[in-house]
Enzyme design. Sequence first.
Site, short mmCIF file in Angstrom:
data_model
loop_
_atom_site.label_atom_id
_atom_site.label_comp_id
_atom_site.label_asym_id
_atom_site.label_seq_id
_atom_site.Cartn_x
_atom_site.Cartn_y
_atom_site.Cartn_z
N TYR A 177 0.03 -6.23 16.34
CA TYR A 177 0.77 -5.42 15.37
C TYR A 177 1.67 -4.42 16.10
O TYR A 177 2.87 -4.32 15.82
CB TYR A 177 -0.23 -4.71 14.46
N TYR A 186 0.82 -1.22 0.00
CA TYR A 186 0.00 0.00 0.00
C TYR A 186 0.86 1.27 0.00
O TYR A 186 0.63 2.20 -0.79
CB TYR A 186 -0.93 -0.03 1.22
N TRP A 210 5.78 -6.19 5.37
CA TRP A 210 5.10 -6.58 6.62
C TRP A 210 3.76 -7.20 6.26
O TRP A 210 2.96 -6.60 5.56
CB TRP A 210 4.89 -5.36 7.52
N ASP A 251 19.68 -15.87 5.04
CA ASP A 251 20.97 -15.78 4.35
C ASP A 251 21.83 -14.67 4.97
O ASP A 251 21.44 -13.51 4.98
CB ASP A 251 20.73 -15.50 2.87
#
Length: 280
Positions: free
Chosen positions: A132, A12, A71, A53
Amino acid sequence: MKTILVTGAAGYIGRHVVKKALDMGYRVIASDFAFKGVDERAEFCDVPIFSGDKNIYAALGKPDVCIHMAWRDGFRHNAPSHMKDLSSHVTFLNNMAAGGLSDLTVMGTMHEVGYWEGAIEDDTPCNPLSQYGIAKNALRQSMMLSLQGSSCNLHWLRAYYITGDEAHGSSIFAKIAQAELDGKTTFPFTSGQNKYDFIDLDELATMIVAASVQNKVNGIINVCTGQPRTLADRVEQFLRDKNYKIKLDYGVFPDRPYDSPGVWGDPTKINAILKDAGLA
């Protein structure tokens, strides 16, 4: 010319940040799973960032700046994925810094703070009230600790209420836009008297890029206007701007007891950054 890596580039906010960075003359590496709607001037990169990694910095093209916006479930504040993914974010960001990244920006949120009345500043205590907010707050605390004294500058950009691009959002503005499209004549609403810090996506994207490419101002930076407006005032303006016919039906929903009567960000740092960059 700096190279900016934008993770979550198709999200977004991400798509607007990619375009803004390109418009400002930066080389942009766009990182995501898919790239629908992402400015094609960017270089697309689908290297998995959460693979663990240790050489991820090199694998992603050794950018000068990383703007980490990836996210999951950003609009679902109590989704289990927030805490589940936390360690993957920590590992990725620490590996980027260890690899040689000089400037790291991570998107934060006012939801780290939880309930608060008035202006949110750097030292405002945090007591997040959603999964969140808890996850973002923990990520901020972890990165500020691990990068302390390192050569990687951290910009933690705390966003507030975002407007614009309703087709890809999930805000009240997006819901009103859908109701208008569906031919509804009224939209059930609260009293609308709570005050918030609203910012348009385009203005927010400018702030994000400007804050990310400088290193005079680091740490927590509120990306906001600092000008609280009532929800009713902002939504009525939205209706006028869009020439919508739908009307707000005030008082159908009660004001939630845990909603602050007024909360906004202190814009001192971002205003200084914009002024320095000639963007104010």
